[in-house]
Design a protein around this motif. Structure first.
Motif, mmCIF file in Angstrom:
data_model
loop_
_atom_site.group_PDB
_atom_site.id
_atom_site.type_symbol
_atom_site.label_atom_id
_atom_site.label_comp_id
_atom_site.label_asym_id
_atom_site.label_seq_id
_atom_site.Cartn_x
_atom_site.Cartn_y
_atom_site.Cartn_z
ATOM 1 N N ALA A 75 6.082 4.914 0.414
ATOM 2 C CA ALA A 75 5.275 3.726 0.694
ATOM 3 C C ALA A 75 5.496 2.682 -0.387
ATOM 4 C CB ALA A 75 3.804 4.099 0.765
ATOM 5 N N ARG A 76 5.241 1.452 -0.033
ATOM 6 C CA ARG A 76 5.273 0.342 -0.975
ATOM 7 C C ARG A 76 3.837 -0.054 -1.269
ATOM 8 N NH1 ARG A 76 9.965 0.495 -2.093
ATOM 9 N NH2 ARG A 76 11.639 0.122 -0.651
ATOM 10 N N VAL A 77 3.531 -0.260 -2.537
ATOM 11 C CA VAL A 77 2.204 -0.701 -2.950
ATOM 12 C C VAL A 77 2.359 -2.040 -3.638
ATOM 13 C CG1 VAL A 77 0.228 -0.197 -4.436
ATOM 14 C CG2 VAL A 77 1.327 1.651 -3.174
ATOM 15 N N TYR A 90 -5.678 -2.492 -3.084
ATOM 16 C CA TYR A 90 -4.245 -2.726 -3.026
ATOM 17 C C TYR A 90 -3.780 -2.773 -1.581
ATOM 18 C CZ TYR A 90 -4.529 2.357 -2.698
ATOM 19 O OH TYR A 90 -4.878 3.636 -2.347
ATOM 20 N N GLU A 91 -2.609 -3.356 -1.411
ATOM 21 C CA GLU A 91 -1.955 -3.356 -0.114
ATOM 22 C C GLU A 91 -0.863 -2.290 -0.148
ATOM 23 O OE1 GLU A 91 -1.191 -7.278 1.729
ATOM 24 O OE2 GLU A 91 -2.005 -8.054 -0.156
ATOM 25 N N LYS A 92 -0.755 -1.555 0.952
ATOM 26 C CA LYS A 92 0.238 -0.485 1.018
ATOM 27 C C LYS A 92 0.897 -0.509 2.393
ATOM 28 C CE LYS A 92 -0.836 4.015 1.396
ATOM 29 N NZ LYS A 92 -1.272 5.364 1.020
ATOM 30 N N PHE A 100 1.703 -4.563 5.740
ATOM 31 C CA PHE A 100 0.892 -4.000 4.670
ATOM 32 C C PHE A 100 -0.540 -3.862 5.166
ATOM 33 C CE2 PHE A 100 4.350 -5.316 1.938
ATOM 34 C CZ PHE A 100 4.336 -4.346 0.943
ATOM 35 N N TYR A 103 -6.186 -1.235 1.264
ATOM 36 C CA TYR A 103 -6.843 0.010 0.895
ATOM 37 C C TYR A 103 -7.721 -0.192 -0.326
ATOM 38 C CZ TYR A 103 -3.578 2.708 3.799
ATOM 39 O OH TYR A 103 -2.860 3.228 4.850
ATOM 40 N N GLU A 111 -8.778 7.656 -1.468
ATOM 41 C CA GLU A 111 -8.248 6.445 -0.850
ATOM 42 C C GLU A 111 -8.931 6.205 0.494
ATOM 43 O OE1 GLU A 111 -3.824 5.052 -0.635
ATOM 44 O OE2 GLU A 111 -4.205 6.364 1.086
#
Length: 168
Positions: A75-77, A90-92, A100, A103, A111
């Motif tokens: 995943a990208r955060v 944050y966006e994930k 995105f 979260y 989470e």
């Protein structure tokens, strides 16, 4: 081999007056990407750049290396914000996600998904949505965020309660 000359920038400057000051925009024509002269200008410059880069012979090996490392992550955060007390926002985006998602994570590491643009897209008949920005309240109890539809940069302000996940 001599390169052919590139087309010049389409000329059609626009002048607007803001609070009594005239502002000239010599690039206004470039905003109309469907105009034939603008499209030809972009294509010519793109083709020239690609031919120059292809001459180095390093693009494909570098692209393969980037893809290897890019595909290795789950995943990208992005856009991590911490509020007093240790709560994170944050966006994930997971490998199978198109957008995105927003979260939150409490200080114990639990989470919670707050905003899922893909679920909204399904409810809206497939029209894509995206989170443009977000800002948690100082105590982390609520998050204001901007949601835009179909690639627009004009976002609608929304607020979500972090404890219940209820849209306010």
């Amino acid at each position: 081999m001599a390169q052919s000359p590139l087309p010049s920038l389409p000329a059609s400057a626009a002048t607007e007056t803001f609070f009594g000051t005239a502002v000239v925009d010599p690039y206004r024509a470039m905003e109309d990407v469907k105009a034939k002269d603008v499209a030809a200008w972009m294509k010519a410059h793109s083709d020239r750049t690609r031919s120059l880069l292809a001459g180095y012979g390093t693009r494909e090996p570098l692209l393969a290396l980037i893809r290897k490392y890019d595909d290795a992550v789950q995943a990208r955060v992005a856009q991590v914000t911490r509020v007093p007390g240790g709560r994170l926002f944050y966006e994930k985006r997971g490998v199978n996600d198109n957008q995105f998602k927003l979260y939150t994570r409490d200080p114990q590491g639990r989470e919670k998904l707050l905003v899922d643009p893909e679920a909204l897209a399904k409810a809206a008949g497939g029209k894509p949505f995206a989170i443009n920005w977000y800002s948690p309240s100082p105590d982390g109890r609520r998050v204001a965020y901007g949601m835009s539809a179909a690639g627009s940069e004009s976002a609608s302000l929304r607020v979500v309660d972090t404890a219940s996940g209820t849209q306010l």
